[in-house]
Design a protein around this motif. Structure first.
Motif, PDB file in Angstrom:
ATOM      1  N   THR A 391      48.259   5.137 139.597  1.00 41.69           N
ATOM      2  CA  THR A 391      48.067   3.778 139.086  1.00 41.69           C
ATOM      3  C   THR A 391      46.693   3.278 139.498  1.00 41.69           C
ATOM      4  N   THR A 392      46.161   2.373 138.674  1.00 43.12           N
ATOM      5  CA  THR A 392      44.836   1.820 138.942  1.00 43.12           C
ATOM      6  C   THR A 392      44.798   1.078 140.271  1.00 43.12           C
ATOM      7  N   TYR A 393      45.801   0.214 140.492  1.00 38.65           N
ATOM      8  CA  TYR A 393      45.769  -0.622 141.693  1.00 38.65           C
ATOM      9  C   TYR A 393      45.931   0.202 142.971  1.00 38.65           C
ATOM     10  N   GLN A 396      42.551   1.804 143.629  1.00 45.24           N
ATOM     11  CA  GLN A 396      41.597   0.791 144.088  1.00 45.24           C
ATOM     12  C   GLN A 396      41.788   0.490 145.572  1.00 45.24           C
ATOM     13  N   SER A 422      42.174   2.806 134.136  1.00 47.49           N
ATOM     14  CA  SER A 422      42.090   1.492 133.489  1.00 47.49           C
ATOM     15  C   SER A 422      41.552   1.622 132.059  1.00 47.49           C
ATOM     16  N   GLN A 423      40.653   2.551 131.829  1.00 48.73           N
ATOM     17  CA  GLN A 423      40.109   2.756 130.490  1.00 48.73           C
ATOM     18  C   GLN A 423      41.095   3.439 129.558  1.00 48.73           C
ATOM     19  N   GLN A 425      44.307   2.959 129.557  1.00 50.31           N
ATOM     20  CA  GLN A 425      45.477   2.109 129.292  1.00 50.31           C
ATOM     21  C   GLN A 425      45.212   1.168 128.114  1.00 50.31           C
TER      22      GLN A 425
END
Length: 425
Positions: A391-393, A396, A422-423, A425
């Motif tokens: 996942t992105t989060y 990060q 993120s890109q 999604q």
């Protein structure tokens, strides 16, 4: 689950959560049960893993279901009724054969007994709905009335002939007329009372369905008018207030004005509170109350305590639902109380185990460990999370933690993966 319910009689801690009703007269519960329509609430409290990911809201045995809700008294009365129905049918069948009733009545009685037996078998392995129970009680009523119906077809005896001669035909006709008139009046009175009490539910349901359809199409003004109409017709139906809350939430997601966002949040929260006033143990409404509280607390700090209370009550009502435990942990983390988030996170991980579902909980565990000042343990939890579901989060947060530990290469790699996700999604 049902066996645990009728032996342990679990209940929520109403002293810790005074908003919830207490289980009074606990020594009498084996006799009187939890009460009608209460199975779903204690069934969630039994410490067993959900079956196929689903929680039990009814027992797959109607007799056991009755034992939990009505206790030994209700269970005994219901089983006694079933036994009496079968015995009465067998006695009537023997009587019909002994006294020479027409073959039609014996065949009809056999069919009736077969239908009753089928209903009883269905009770042992199924979940009856209202239509099934209505049919069952109709069969019971026919069985009760069957002796009178059968007597009309009984061959006349000599005694019957003599009594018929002695009786006045005009009196018999008059008596039957009065009986039919009284029966008709009683039927009309019952029908009128039932209509007066229930007629509004039909247009309310139709109106609510139209409101839901229009909300999906984006016509929020008309859908709100219709759902308000449904609520005014049937204010005791919680589903319509939950639907109104969902429509308000859809509106909120499309607004760009902070003031309008806040207004819609408060209005949706008030609808949820109205549901909880009628039923403080409503699972869905209690979970949504916690979610609304977290969002309102972002601009009104005074809501933090209420949001925590609602999330904690949800976790107590649904201790085997990992998403609810995660929600409680998120509430604590958002309000800067990471030390309290550890317990619900541990509970969630005990439910999800090593499955993919644990990815979100592991991310929250990493967040929690970071806030507790344990970056190395946080990195371990987050690496497990992204290994299950990237996942992105999570990447990060990993990048931030790698950088704090001086590992710039891993931090750059984590940032790159976060951007790529993120890109995509």
């Amino acid at each position: 689950v049902s066996a645990r319910l009728v032996t342990a009689w679990p209940w929520v801690d109403s002293e810790r959560f005074p908003e919830l009703p207490s289980l009074s007269l606990r020594p009498l519960r084996p006799l009187v049960g939890y009460g009608p329509d209460m199975f779903a609430y204690p069934a969630q409290l039994v410490d067993e893993k959900p079956l196929n990911g689903k929680l039990p809201y009814q027992a797959h045995n109607f007799l056991v279901h009755e034992a939990v809700e009505l206790g030994l008294l209700g269970f005994g009365a219901y089983v006694g009724l079933l036994i009496l129905m079968v015995m009465a049918g067998i006695v009537l069948l023997a009587q019909a054969r002994r006294e020479g009733y027409p073959l039609f009545f014996s065949v009809a009685l056999l069919g009736l007994l077969s239908a009753v037996a089928g209903r009883i078998v269905e009770h042992l392995a199924g979940i009856p709905v209202i239509s099934d129970l209505t049919l069952f009680w109709l069969l019971a009523a026919i069985l009760v009335a069957f002796p009178v119906i059968a007597s009309k077809g009984k061959p006349a005896s000599a005694d019957d002939g003599e009594s018929a001669i002695k009786s006045d035909p005009q009196t018999r006709v008059s008596s039957k007329t009065v009986q039919m008139l009284l029966a008709s009046l009683l039927t009309l009175a019952v029908a009128a009372l039932m209509w007066q009490a229930n007629w509004k539910y039909i247009p309310a349901d139709v109106t609510a369905a139209s409101a839901e359809r229009l909300s999906v199409q984006g016509n929020y003004t008309e859908s709100m008018r219709l759902v308000d109409r449904a609520i005014s017709l049937a204010p005791d139906v919680s589903l319509y207030r939950l639907e109104k809350s969902a429509i308000l939430n859809m509106q909120r997601q499309e607004t760009t004005q902070p003031s309008e966002n806040e207004r819609l949040l408060w209005e949706g929260y008030r609808e949820i509170q109205a549901v909880l006033q009628r039923n403080p143990m409503h699972h869905g409404a209690r979970v949504q109350a916690g979610e609304y509280g977290r969002q309102i607390a972002s601009f009104d700090k005074g809501m933090q305590g209420e949001a925590i209370d609602n999330s904690a009550i949800s976790a107590a009502l649904l201790p085997r639902v990992w998403q609810v435990q995660d929600a409680l942990a998120i509430t604590y983390l958002q309000f800067g109380q990471p030390q309290k988030a550890a317990a619900p996170l541990a509970k969630a991980l005990s439910i999800t185990g090593e499955s993919r579902d644990s990815s979100q909980t592991l991310y929250l565990a990493g967040w929690n460990l970071r806030d507790l000042g344990k970056p190395k343990e946080a990195i371990v939890a987050l690496e497990k999370s992204v290994s299950l579901v990237p996942t992105t989060y999570a990447y990060q947060m990993l990048a931030e933690l790698y950088m704090s530990q001086g590992d710039q290469a891993k931090a750059a790699d984590a940032r790159a993966k976060a951007v790529a996700l993120s890109q995509s999604q």
